[in-house]
Design a protein around this motif. Structure first.
Motif, PDB file in Angstrom:
ATOM      1  N   ALA A 200      -4.823  -1.023  -4.024  1.00  0.00           N
ATOM      2  CA  ALA A 200      -4.042   0.205  -4.183  1.00  0.00           C
ATOM      3  C   ALA A 200      -4.712   1.152  -5.166  1.00  0.00           C
ATOM      4  O   ALA A 200      -5.290   0.721  -6.168  1.00  0.00           O
ATOM      5  CB  ALA A 200      -2.634  -0.124  -4.672  1.00  0.00           C
ATOM      6  N   PRO A 201      -4.667   2.461  -4.918  1.00  0.00           N
ATOM      7  CA  PRO A 201      -5.202   3.416  -5.877  1.00  0.00           C
ATOM      8  C   PRO A 201      -4.340   3.465  -7.135  1.00  0.00           C
ATOM      9  O   PRO A 201      -3.130   3.235  -7.076  1.00  0.00           O
ATOM     10  CB  PRO A 201      -5.147   4.750  -5.128  1.00  0.00           C
ATOM     11  N   THR A 202      -4.967   3.747  -8.272  1.00  0.00           N
ATOM     12  CA  THR A 202      -4.242   3.927  -9.528  1.00  0.00           C
ATOM     13  C   THR A 202      -4.091   5.412  -9.791  1.00  0.00           C
ATOM     14  O   THR A 202      -5.086   6.156  -9.783  1.00  0.00           O
ATOM     15  CB  THR A 202      -4.980   3.257 -10.694  1.00  0.00           C
ATOM     16  N   VAL A 203      -2.879   5.855 -10.005  1.00  0.00           N
ATOM     17  CA  VAL A 203      -2.584   7.264 -10.264  1.00  0.00           C
ATOM     18  C   VAL A 203      -2.170   7.387 -11.725  1.00  0.00           C
ATOM     19  O   VAL A 203      -1.234   6.715 -12.169  1.00  0.00           O
ATOM     20  CB  VAL A 203      -1.472   7.793  -9.340  1.00  0.00           C
ATOM     21  N   THR A 204      -2.888   8.225 -12.457  1.00  0.00           N
ATOM     22  CA  THR A 204      -2.682   8.337 -13.899  1.00  0.00           C
ATOM     23  C   THR A 204      -2.399   9.787 -14.281  1.00  0.00           C
ATOM     24  O   THR A 204      -2.971  10.721 -13.708  1.00  0.00           O
ATOM     25  CB  THR A 204      -3.937   7.862 -14.653  1.00  0.00           C
ATOM     26  N   GLY A 205      -1.524   9.963 -15.270  1.00  0.00           N
ATOM     27  CA  GLY A 205      -1.235  11.299 -15.778  1.00  0.00           C
ATOM     28  C   GLY A 205      -0.042  11.277 -16.696  1.00  0.00           C
ATOM     29  O   GLY A 205       0.535  10.215 -16.963  1.00  0.00           O
ATOM     30  N   PRO A 206       0.368  12.430 -17.201  1.00  0.00           N
ATOM     31  CA  PRO A 206       1.559  12.495 -18.049  1.00  0.00           C
ATOM     32  C   PRO A 206       2.800  12.043 -17.285  1.00  0.00           C
ATOM     33  O   PRO A 206       2.916  12.292 -16.075  1.00  0.00           O
ATOM     34  CB  PRO A 206       1.650  13.984 -18.417  1.00  0.00           C
ATOM     35  N   ALA A 207       3.709  11.397 -17.973  1.00  0.00           N
ATOM     36  CA  ALA A 207       4.922  10.897 -17.321  1.00  0.00           C
ATOM     37  C   ALA A 207       5.696  11.996 -16.590  1.00  0.00           C
ATOM     38  O   ALA A 207       6.149  11.777 -15.455  1.00  0.00           O
ATOM     39  CB  ALA A 207       5.817  10.191 -18.343  1.00  0.00           C
ATOM     40  N   PRO A 208       5.862  13.204 -17.168  1.00  0.00           N
ATOM     41  CA  PRO A 208       6.592  14.239 -16.431  1.00  0.00           C
ATOM     42  C   PRO A 208       5.906  14.616 -15.127  1.00  0.00           C
ATOM     43  O   PRO A 208       6.578  14.840 -14.115  1.00  0.00           O
ATOM     44  CB  PRO A 208       6.620  15.419 -17.409  1.00  0.00           C
ATOM     45  N   ASP A 209       4.577  14.706 -15.134  1.00  0.00           N
ATOM     46  CA  ASP A 209       3.853  15.077 -13.922  1.00  0.00           C
ATOM     47  C   ASP A 209       3.948  13.981 -12.862  1.00  0.00           C
ATOM     48  O   ASP A 209       4.086  14.261 -11.666  1.00  0.00           O
ATOM     49  CB  ASP A 209       2.393  15.377 -14.260  1.00  0.00           C
ATOM     50  N   LEU A 210       3.851  12.729 -13.304  1.00  0.00           N
ATOM     51  CA  LEU A 210       3.990  11.618 -12.366  1.00  0.00           C
ATOM     52  C   LEU A 210       5.387  11.611 -11.743  1.00  0.00           C
ATOM     53  O   LEU A 210       5.538  11.461 -10.517  1.00  0.00           O
ATOM     54  CB  LEU A 210       3.736  10.293 -13.078  1.00  0.00           C
ATOM     55  N   ALA A 211       6.398  11.769 -12.583  1.00  0.00           N
ATOM     56  CA  ALA A 211       7.770  11.754 -12.078  1.00  0.00           C
ATOM     57  C   ALA A 211       8.015  12.918 -11.130  1.00  0.00           C
ATOM     58  O   ALA A 211       8.611  12.743 -10.052  1.00  0.00           O
ATOM     59  CB  ALA A 211       8.755  11.790 -13.242  1.00  0.00           C
ATOM     60  N   ALA A 212       7.566  14.113 -11.501  1.00  0.00           N
ATOM     61  CA  ALA A 212       7.778  15.287 -10.654  1.00  0.00           C
ATOM     62  C   ALA A 212       7.070  15.139  -9.315  1.00  0.00           C
ATOM     63  O   ALA A 212       7.592  15.538  -8.268  1.00  0.00           O
ATOM     64  CB  ALA A 212       7.294  16.536 -11.379  1.00  0.00           C
ATOM     65  N   TRP A 213       5.880  14.552  -9.329  1.00  0.00           N
ATOM     66  CA  TRP A 213       5.147  14.319  -8.087  1.00  0.00           C
ATOM     67  C   TRP A 213       5.881  13.308  -7.208  1.00  0.00           C
ATOM     68  O   TRP A 213       6.023  13.513  -5.994  1.00  0.00           O
ATOM     69  CB  TRP A 213       3.735  13.837  -8.420  1.00  0.00           C
ATOM     70  N   LEU A 214       6.395  12.249  -7.810  1.00  0.00           N
ATOM     71  CA  LEU A 214       7.084  11.209  -7.040  1.00  0.00           C
ATOM     72  C   LEU A 214       8.357  11.724  -6.383  1.00  0.00           C
ATOM     73  O   LEU A 214       8.773  11.205  -5.336  1.00  0.00           O
ATOM     74  CB  LEU A 214       7.433  10.024  -7.931  1.00  0.00           C
ATOM     75  N   ILE A 215       9.003  12.735  -6.977  1.00  0.00           N
ATOM     76  CA  ILE A 215      10.242  13.251  -6.391  1.00  0.00           C
ATOM     77  C   ILE A 215      10.010  14.529  -5.592  1.00  0.00           C
ATOM     78  O   ILE A 215      10.956  15.213  -5.199  1.00  0.00           O
ATOM     79  CB  ILE A 215      11.329  13.483  -7.467  1.00  0.00           C
ATOM     80  N   GLY A 216       8.751  14.883  -5.371  1.00  0.00           N
ATOM     81  CA  GLY A 216       8.442  16.019  -4.516  1.00  0.00           C
ATOM     82  C   GLY A 216       8.585  17.365  -5.165  1.00  0.00           C
ATOM     83  O   GLY A 216       8.695  18.390  -4.477  1.00  0.00           O
ATOM     84  N   ARG A 217       8.540  17.415  -6.506  1.00  0.00           N
ATOM     85  CA  ARG A 217       8.647  18.698  -7.210  1.00  0.00           C
ATOM     86  C   ARG A 217       7.303  19.174  -7.750  1.00  0.00           C
ATOM     87  O   ARG A 217       7.231  20.186  -8.426  1.00  0.00           O
ATOM     88  CB  ARG A 217       9.625  18.579  -8.384  1.00  0.00           C
TER      89      ARG A 217
END
Length: 238
Positions: A200-217
């Protein structure tokens, strides 16, 4: 972030204050502008937030009294209330947001220790009453971003962003055959695994950016993928 609903109300109050400041800056043209949500204007988002507060009041009432009070009368009634409120003048939106937030705070204050241990029926199934304050906070913070004004995921408090990230990752991981990925937010060695770790690929970044990406924002422009390649496509969130 605390899981105690009474302590968490301080976060709700702060988030509500930020939302009200944004709403107070809107004029009629601002309210008619498109939001980040398909087919919804900013007025729709604000009307939803006010009616959502009342929906949570209904759930808190159900937990306190033991009566089966639904969050909304029906899906059709929920949609109709949002549509009816979307085009109101700015002052009416602001007053409705304030009054509905006050009703929510009063309903939380009326809860007993026993009531917090109850289970209520939300639109998506049973939920512990103790999580209702978190649910309201999540609605405020996410939909504040949906207003497409000056508030961005980077403005979320770090504790909120981390809790949202963990919750959404757990939601995606429970889906049948989710896209495999490993999430790692900045400053943490802890990893959140969705799907199969192997390959699996590892996706790294700030928690807000990760969360926003995961919820489609968010499109994930601030995120890094290892090995190099495109970001996975997250499943649809609620």
């Amino acid at each position: 972030m605390t899981t105690d609903p009474l302590l968490l109300m301080g976060e709700v109050d702060d988030a509500t204050s930020r939302l009200l400041r944004t709403a107070a800056s809107f004029d009629a043209a601002d309210l008619a502008a498109t939001s980040l949500l398909p087919d919804w204007t900013r007025g729709h988002v604000l009307a939803h937030l006010a009616r959502n507060a009342d929906g949570f009041v209904n759930l808190l009432t159900a937990a306190r009294t033991g009566e089966p009070v639904p969050m909304y009368a029906s899906p059709a009634a929920r949609a109709a209330d949002i549509e009816a409120g979307a085009g109101r003048p700015a002052a009416e939106h602001l007053d409705d947001l304030r009054r509905s937030a006050d009703r929510f705070a009063e309903a939380v204050a009326a809860m007993t220790v026993q009531a917090w241990a109850a289970t209520v029926q939300t639109r998506r199934g049973p939920w512990p009453a103790a999580l209702l304050v978190w649910g309201r906070l999540r609605e405020i913070e996410v939909h504040h971003v949906d207003l497409a004004a000056a508030y961005r995921p980077a403005d979320w408090p770090e504790t909120f962003a981390q809790r949202l990230l963990r919750e959404v990752a757990a939601h995606h991981a429970d889906l049948p055959a989710p896209p495999s990925m490993v999430l790692r937010f900045d400053g943490s060695k802890h990893e959140l695994v969705i799907g199969e770790r192997a390959g699996a690929p590892t996706v790294t970044g700030p928690a807000p950016d990760l969360a926003a990406w995961l919820i489609g924002r968010d499109g994930g422009d601030a995120l890094a993928v290892t090995p190099d390649g495109p970001l996975p496509t997250p499943p649809e969130w609620i």
